[in-house]
Write a protein that holds these residues in place. Structure first.
Motif, PDB file in Angstrom:
ATOM      1  N   ASP A 235       0.832  -1.202   0.000  1.00 22.32           N
ATOM      2  CA  ASP A 235       0.000   0.000   0.000  1.00 22.32           C
ATOM      3  C   ASP A 235       0.865   1.251   0.000  1.00 22.32           C
ATOM      4  O   ASP A 235       0.585   2.233  -0.709  1.00 22.32           O
ATOM      5  CB  ASP A 235      -0.923   0.008   1.220  1.00 22.32           C
ATOM      6  N   VAL A 236       1.931   1.232   0.801  1.00 23.03           N
ATOM      7  CA  VAL A 236       2.833   2.388   0.851  1.00 23.03           C
ATOM      8  C   VAL A 236       3.551   2.562  -0.483  1.00 23.03           C
ATOM      9  O   VAL A 236       3.703   3.686  -0.989  1.00 23.03           O
ATOM     10  CB  VAL A 236       3.850   2.230   2.000  1.00 23.03           C
ATOM     11  N   LEU A 237       3.985   1.468  -1.071  1.00 21.13           N
ATOM     12  CA  LEU A 237       4.657   1.550  -2.368  1.00 21.13           C
ATOM     13  C   LEU A 237       3.740   2.138  -3.443  1.00 21.13           C
ATOM     14  O   LEU A 237       4.192   2.863  -4.336  1.00 21.13           O
ATOM     15  CB  LEU A 237       5.135   0.163  -2.794  1.00 21.13           C
ATOM     16  N   ALA A 238       2.441   1.837  -3.331  1.00 23.55           N
ATOM     17  CA  ALA A 238       1.482   2.440  -4.267  1.00 23.55           C
ATOM     18  C   ALA A 238       1.452   3.952  -4.093  1.00 23.55           C
ATOM     19  O   ALA A 238       1.333   4.706  -5.077  1.00 23.55           O
ATOM     20  CB  ALA A 238       0.094   1.848  -4.059  1.00 23.55           C
ATOM     21  N   GLY A 239       1.577   4.406  -2.848  1.00 26.84           N
ATOM     22  CA  GLY A 239       1.634   5.841  -2.588  1.00 26.84           C
ATOM     23  C   GLY A 239       2.885   6.477  -3.162  1.00 26.84           C
ATOM     24  O   GLY A 239       2.840   7.589  -3.701  1.00 26.84           O
ATOM     25  N   VAL A 240       4.010   5.775  -3.056  1.00 28.26           N
ATOM     26  CA  VAL A 240       5.263   6.279  -3.636  1.00 28.26           C
ATOM     27  C   VAL A 240       5.122   6.420  -5.151  1.00 28.26           C
ATOM     28  O   VAL A 240       5.506   7.439  -5.737  1.00 28.26           O
ATOM     29  CB  VAL A 240       6.434   5.333  -3.292  1.00 28.26           C
ATOM     30  N   THR A 241       4.562   5.389  -5.766  1.00 26.40           N
ATOM     31  CA  THR A 241       4.353   5.424  -7.217  1.00 26.40           C
ATOM     32  C   THR A 241       3.472   6.604  -7.611  1.00 26.40           C
ATOM     33  O   THR A 241       3.736   7.298  -8.603  1.00 26.40           O
ATOM     34  CB  THR A 241       3.711   4.111  -7.692  1.00 26.40           C
ATOM     35  N   TYR A 242       2.418   6.848  -6.810  1.00 27.28           N
ATOM     36  CA  TYR A 242       1.530   7.974  -7.119  1.00 27.28           C
ATOM     37  C   TYR A 242       2.274   9.302  -7.009  1.00 27.28           C
ATOM     38  O   TYR A 242       2.160  10.165  -7.902  1.00 27.28           O
ATOM     39  CB  TYR A 242       0.333   7.962  -6.181  1.00 27.28           C
ATOM     40  N   LEU A 243       3.039   9.503  -5.944  1.00 26.21           N
ATOM     41  CA  LEU A 243       3.740  10.777  -5.761  1.00 26.21           C
ATOM     42  C   LEU A 243       4.701  11.053  -6.907  1.00 26.21           C
ATOM     43  O   LEU A 243       4.909  12.211  -7.301  1.00 26.21           O
ATOM     44  CB  LEU A 243       4.500  10.771  -4.433  1.00 26.21           C
ATOM     45  N   LYS A 244       5.277  10.021  -7.472  1.00 29.99           N
ATOM     46  CA  LYS A 244       6.219  10.201  -8.588  1.00 29.99           C
ATOM     47  C   LYS A 244       5.528  10.701  -9.852  1.00 29.99           C
ATOM     48  O   LYS A 244       6.194  11.190 -10.777  1.00 29.99           O
ATOM     49  CB  LYS A 244       6.952   8.889  -8.856  1.00 29.99           C
ATOM     50  N   THR A 245       4.180  10.603  -9.897  1.00 30.24           N
ATOM     51  CA  THR A 245       3.447  11.115 -11.060  1.00 30.24           C
ATOM     52  C   THR A 245       3.133  12.598 -10.933  1.00 30.24           C
ATOM     53  O   THR A 245       2.692  13.215 -11.902  1.00 30.24           O
ATOM     54  CB  THR A 245       2.123  10.355 -11.249  1.00 30.24           C
ATOM     55  N   ARG A 246       3.362  13.155  -9.734  1.00 34.66           N
ATOM     56  CA  ARG A 246       3.002  14.547  -9.497  1.00 34.66           C
ATOM     57  C   ARG A 246       4.185  15.458  -9.823  1.00 34.66           C
ATOM     58  O   ARG A 246       5.278  15.304  -9.278  1.00 34.66           O
ATOM     59  CB  ARG A 246       2.592  14.739  -8.036  1.00 34.66           C
ATOM     60  N   LYS A 247       3.946  16.439 -10.682  1.00 32.35           N
ATOM     61  CA  LYS A 247       5.012  17.348 -11.093  1.00 32.35           C
ATOM     62  C   LYS A 247       5.484  18.214  -9.928  1.00 32.35           C
ATOM     63  O   LYS A 247       6.604  18.749  -9.940  1.00 32.35           O
ATOM     64  CB  LYS A 247       4.537  18.238 -12.239  1.00 32.35           C
ATOM     65  N   GLU A 248       4.617  18.360  -8.901  1.00 32.98           N
ATOM     66  CA  GLU A 248       4.998  19.199  -7.758  1.00 32.98           C
ATOM     67  C   GLU A 248       6.018  18.523  -6.842  1.00 32.98           C
ATOM     68  O   GLU A 248       6.609  19.165  -5.963  1.00 32.98           O
ATOM     69  CB  GLU A 248       3.766  19.548  -6.911  1.00 32.98           C
ATOM     70  N   ILE A 249       6.214  17.205  -7.022  1.00 32.98           N
ATOM     71  CA  ILE A 249       7.051  16.424  -6.112  1.00 32.98           C
ATOM     72  C   ILE A 249       8.395  16.093  -6.765  1.00 32.98           C
ATOM     73  O   ILE A 249       8.449  15.675  -7.924  1.00 32.98           O
ATOM     74  CB  ILE A 249       6.341  15.116  -5.715  1.00 32.98           C
TER      75      ILE A 249
END
Length: 480
Positions: A235-249
């Motif tokens: 579940d946490v790894l899914a969150g990491v993957t999501y954050l990597k899609t955000r240009k702000e991060i």
């Protein structure tokens, strides 16, 4: 009033077994519909009863506002002649008795080590909110967005909140990882919202924060009951993957903050994973789940005022049952062996101690031990009891900050910080700090004793000092 599993666990507040007994009068169907309020020890409790005219029976829910518990299901409300039975399987609670009149129920609350008089009065269904001065209120000087994303296998849809500094891009970011038990994105417990407070503080200082509802909670779908820490790692790894899609991060500056069980999950995610820039461990386990359970139960009972002899005698039985459940391949065998060991314990333990613990009655004792067996045999518990945090920690090479409170009775600072330090050193990690903060409990509140009873009465949600320490450390960790 205990709300969840039948033993103490990191973060969750639990008791061995709960019985309510009420006494007196004569009532008829529908007369009890409404809200009933009273104090169970220091905790305000409210039972909401409704009459289902189609089914000709009562239904209801239970609130414990001081503990942050709302809408807990009541399994049965049975009215028979002049008696009432209220059964809440979720918290192992049973209320037995009769009503003195249509406005009051009086009686006794019993646990293995003590009895307590209880009075419930019919109320107008007031809404309670405890004083929590640290909870931030809008307007916020940063962006706050509702977000959703899926697990890698598309089986779980996550819902959460991403907070971002007001302007700019390429921010460092953290994912908050909750402790044991199904929790919402704010980490709500006893009407405190520690994850909300942490996210607000970090984001005000330029750090983006993703906080997410656990499986099966609020906006997140999925099965929590049958999940283990291994599932939560994904579940946490899914969150990491999501954050990597955000240009702000900034994808090279994503870190983790884990509390309690979350502090065990964070190293499992970061072990050998170059995508994780840093981890912060709050009240994290450094020893096995079995060791934690034994040490915390002993500390809790002593803190509650139990004498050392009674605690030692009970802990002997507790550990025996725990081992039975770990060593046997199925629940039926574990249950049978446990009954045998219970009988041997009753015969060998000092009679006055057995009586004090409320274990002299065979039926009551078997009910208590059956609850323990059921809990110990659950998938999450089996994983927790046998998991050793050391191997993942030896593989963590990113910067690590581990903080525990000196008055934490659930994950005690001394043995756990020492084990975390040893594992990191063994793995050759050169960038870590361990800190024991004086006067803080498991929730990082400034506490008098660290006893669980204080959690709801302390107005501080999370130590401002620790907020500052984490913020400064994270900004330094991502500056390299």
């Amino acid at each position: 009033m205990p709300l969840t599993r039948t033993l103490f666990l990191p973060l969750r507040i639990i008791s061995l077994f709960t019985l309510f007994f009420f006494a007196a009068g004569h009532i008829q169907a529908q007369q009890l519909a409404g809200d009933w309020e009273g104090k169970i020890g220091p905790y305000t409790s409210i039972i909401h009863m409704k009459w289902d005219s189609a089914q000709k029976r009562y239904t209801g829910t239970l609130d414990s506002p001081d503990q942050g518990g709302y809408g807990l299901p009541i399994t049965d409300i049975i009215l028979k002649q002049d008696s009432i039975v209220i059964n809440a399987d979720l918290i192992k609670g049973i209320a037995l008795g009769v009503v003195t009149d249509q406005e009051k129920i009086t009686g006794t609350w019993r646990q293995p080590s003590f009895n307590m008089d209880v009075t419930l009065n019919k109320t107008s269904g007031k809404t309670y909110r405890a004083y929590r001065p640290q909870h931030p209120l809008p307007p916020f000087p940063y962006r706050s967005q509702e977000v959703s994303y899926f697990s890698e296998d598309k089986q779980v849809r996550f819902g959460g909140t991403l907070t971002l500094p007001a302007q700019g891009n390429a921010f460092p970011a953290v994912i908050l990882i909750s402790g044991s038990g199904p929790q919402d994105r704010d980490g709500r417990i006893f009407d405190h919202k520690p994850f909300l407070v942490i996210a607000d503080h970090l984001t005000r200082h330029g750090i983006a924060v993703l906080r997410v509802d656990d499986r099966g909670v609020r906006a997140t779908k999925g099965d929590f009951a049958n999940a283990t820490s291994a599932n939560f790692v994904k579940d946490v790894l899914a969150g990491v993957t999501y954050l990597k899609t955000r240009k702000e991060i900034n994808p090279l500056k994503i870190g983790l903050i884990g509390h309690s069980e979350g502090g065990s999950i964070a190293p499992m995610v970061a072990a050998g994973n170059k995508e994780i820039a840093f981890i912060v461990l709050l009240a994290a386990p450094g020893i096995t789940g079995k060791e934690i359970l034994l040490t915390q139960n002993k500390a809790m009972f002593l803190s509650a005022g139990s004498d050392s002899l009674s605690v030692a005698v009970y802990m002997k039985l507790f550990e025996r049952i725990l081992d039975d459940c770990l060593q046997q391949s199925d629940s039926a065998t574990a249950s049978n062996i446990t009954k045998q060991h219970l009988l041997e314990w009753q015969q060998s333990a000092p009679p006055e101690v057995v009586k004090q613990l409320g274990m002299q009655d065979a039926k009551a004792a078997n009910t208590i031990t059956a609850g323990l067996v059921k809990s110990f045999r659950q998938p999450w518990m089996q994983y927790f009891l046998t998991h050793d945090p050391a191997p993942p920690l030896t593989k963590v090479q990113c910067p690590v900050l581990a903080i525990n409170g000196s008055k934490d009775l659930q994950v005690m600072a001394g043995p756990n910080l020492a084990a975390i330090k040893q594992a990191l050193q063994q793995g050759g990690n050169k960038h870590f700090e361990t800190m024991e903060m004086k006067g803080l409990n498991h929730l990082f509140q400034t506490a008098n004793t660290g006893n669980l009873r204080e959690y709801s009465t302390i107005t501080e949600t999370f130590s401002p000092q620790v907020l500052d320490i984490m913020t400064t450390w994270i900004l330094k960790a991502v500056s390299h």
